[in-house]
Design a protein around this motif. Structure first.
Motif, PDB file in Angstrom:
ATOM      1  N   PHE A  40       1.282  -1.201  -0.191  1.00 41.59           N
ATOM      2  CA  PHE A  40       0.036  -0.201   0.235  1.00 41.59           C
ATOM      3  C   PHE A  40       1.244   1.428  -0.117  1.00 41.59           C
ATOM      4  CE2 PHE A  40       0.124  -1.293   4.245  1.00 41.59           C
ATOM      5  CZ  PHE A  40       1.039  -0.204   5.064  1.00 41.59           C
ATOM      6  N   LYS A  41       0.821   2.162  -0.704  1.00 40.28           N
ATOM      7  CA  LYS A  41       1.295   3.560  -0.251  1.00 40.28           C
ATOM      8  C   LYS A  41       0.785   4.591   0.660  1.00 40.28           C
ATOM      9  CE  LYS A  41       1.903   6.936  -3.928  1.00 40.28           C
ATOM     10  NZ  LYS A  41       2.042   7.057  -5.401  1.00 40.28           N
ATOM     11  N   GLU A  42       1.240   5.317   0.930  1.00 40.09           N
ATOM     12  CA  GLU A  42       1.096   6.234   2.081  1.00 40.09           C
ATOM     13  C   GLU A  42      -0.005   7.988   1.213  1.00 40.09           C
ATOM     14  OE1 GLU A  42       3.066  10.532   3.908  1.00 40.09           O
ATOM     15  OE2 GLU A  42       4.266   8.959   2.308  1.00 40.09           O
ATOM     16  N   GLU A  44      -3.333   6.593   0.490  1.00 37.65           N
ATOM     17  CA  GLU A  44      -4.255   5.900  -0.250  1.00 37.65           C
ATOM     18  C   GLU A  44      -5.197   5.560   1.405  1.00 37.65           C
ATOM     19  OE1 GLU A  44      -2.231   2.763  -3.205  1.00 37.65           O
ATOM     20  OE2 GLU A  44      -2.693   2.132  -1.315  1.00 37.65           O
ATOM     21  N   THR A  45      -6.176   5.411   1.100  1.00 32.63           N
ATOM     22  CA  THR A  45      -7.265   5.292   1.468  1.00 32.63           C
ATOM     23  C   THR A  45      -6.948   3.676   1.937  1.00 32.63           C
ATOM     24  OG1 THR A  45      -9.239   6.560   0.200  1.00 32.63           O
ATOM     25  CG2 THR A  45     -10.382   4.842   2.011  1.00 32.63           C
ATOM     26  N   HIS A  47      -8.215   0.228   3.810  1.00 29.37           N
ATOM     27  CA  HIS A  47      -9.463  -0.415   3.750  1.00 29.37           C
ATOM     28  C   HIS A  47      -9.410  -1.567   4.540  1.00 29.37           C
ATOM     29  CE1 HIS A  47     -11.465   1.492   0.723  1.00 29.37           C
ATOM     30  NE2 HIS A  47     -10.752   1.588  -0.369  1.00 29.37           N
ATOM     31  N   SER A  87      -6.085   2.022   8.885  1.00 32.45           N
ATOM     32  CA  SER A  87      -7.265   1.872   8.701  1.00 32.45           C
ATOM     33  C   SER A  87      -8.302   1.923   9.832  1.00 32.45           C
ATOM     34  CB  SER A  87      -7.468  -0.309   8.444  1.00 32.45           C
ATOM     35  OG  SER A  87      -6.533  -0.318   8.647  1.00 32.45           O
ATOM     36  N   GLN A  93      -6.117   7.031   6.524  1.00 34.30           N
ATOM     37  CA  GLN A  93      -4.799   6.584   4.914  1.00 34.30           C
ATOM     38  C   GLN A  93      -3.794   6.054   5.804  1.00 34.30           C
ATOM     39  OE1 GLN A  93      -5.562  10.988   3.602  1.00 34.30           O
ATOM     40  NE2 GLN A  93      -6.537  10.497   2.597  1.00 34.30           N
ATOM     41  N   TYR A  94      -3.710   5.703   4.956  1.00 37.47           N
ATOM     42  CA  TYR A  94      -2.194   5.232   5.168  1.00 37.47           C
ATOM     43  C   TYR A  94      -0.714   6.313   5.407  1.00 37.47           C
ATOM     44  CZ  TYR A  94      -3.820   0.477   4.101  1.00 37.47           C
ATOM     45  OH  TYR A  94      -4.685  -0.707   4.196  1.00 37.47           O
ATOM     46  N   SER A  97       3.578   4.222   3.245  1.00 35.03           N
ATOM     47  CA  SER A  97       3.917   2.652   2.210  1.00 35.03           C
ATOM     48  C   SER A  97       5.021   1.422   2.895  1.00 35.03           C
ATOM     49  CB  SER A  97       5.278   3.358   0.386  1.00 35.03           C
ATOM     50  OG  SER A  97       4.297   5.347  -0.066  1.00 35.03           O
TER      51      SER A  97
END
Length: 160
Positions: A40-42, A44-45, A47, A87, A93-94, A97
């Motif tokens: 995942f990326k800094e 991003e939502t 989930h 999450s 948001q993350y 990353s």
């Protein structure tokens, strides 16, 4: 290994009842990644909450306009550990990353909405889980503080 067995070994989940883990495992999905894959990326939502079941993950600050490298790794996290705490907290948001840093990583992902709904509907389980998460966050912060060295201006508490 079943999802419930994975959760029984994972930090913050190992304290929950078998009944709770049996319910939570329905919110899970197992995924596999290869070295260098971004999980995942800094920004991003967020989930999912992630449990590392195999391998290790680097948590990094990705610098704008630059290719990511191990030099931007803030922390490395190994099996049975949880990542993706964002999450569980608004705005979902993350903050970092995540990258697989071993030949392969196997990850158990939990659907955020289903997990939070379950913990809200089962307050004793929610209290147990979030109490363990607070201890976990404190422990990780302490580890980060020690690894940053005594002279870190951000983490130095000598004059506090």
């Amino acid at each position: 290994m079943s999802y419930r067995e994975i959760l029984q070994q994972a930090e913050s989940f190992h304290l929950l009842s078998d009944e709770a883990l049996s319910t939570i495992e329905a919110f899970c999905d197992l995924r596999q990644f290869q070295r260098g894959d971004r999980l995942f990326k800094e920004g991003e939502t967020a989930h999912s909450l992630w449990v590392i079941t195999e391998g290790a993950v680097d948590l990094r600050f990705d610098l704008p306009g630059r290719e990511t490298t191990g030099e931007s790794t803030l922390s490395s996290v190994a099996a049975n550990r949880i990542i993706g705490w964002s999450s569980l907290i608004r705005p979902y948001q993350y903050k970092l990353s995540a990258y697989c840093n071993t030949d392969q990583c196997r990850m158990l992902l939990m659907d955020r909405e289903k997990l939070l709904d379950y913990l809200y509907e089962n307050p004793k389980t929610g209290y147990c889980f979030f109490s363990a998460m607070l201890r976990l966050v404190g422990s990780r912060f302490e580890t980060l503080q020690h690894s940053a060295g005594d002279r870190s201006p951000i983490l130095d508490t000598a004059d506090a």
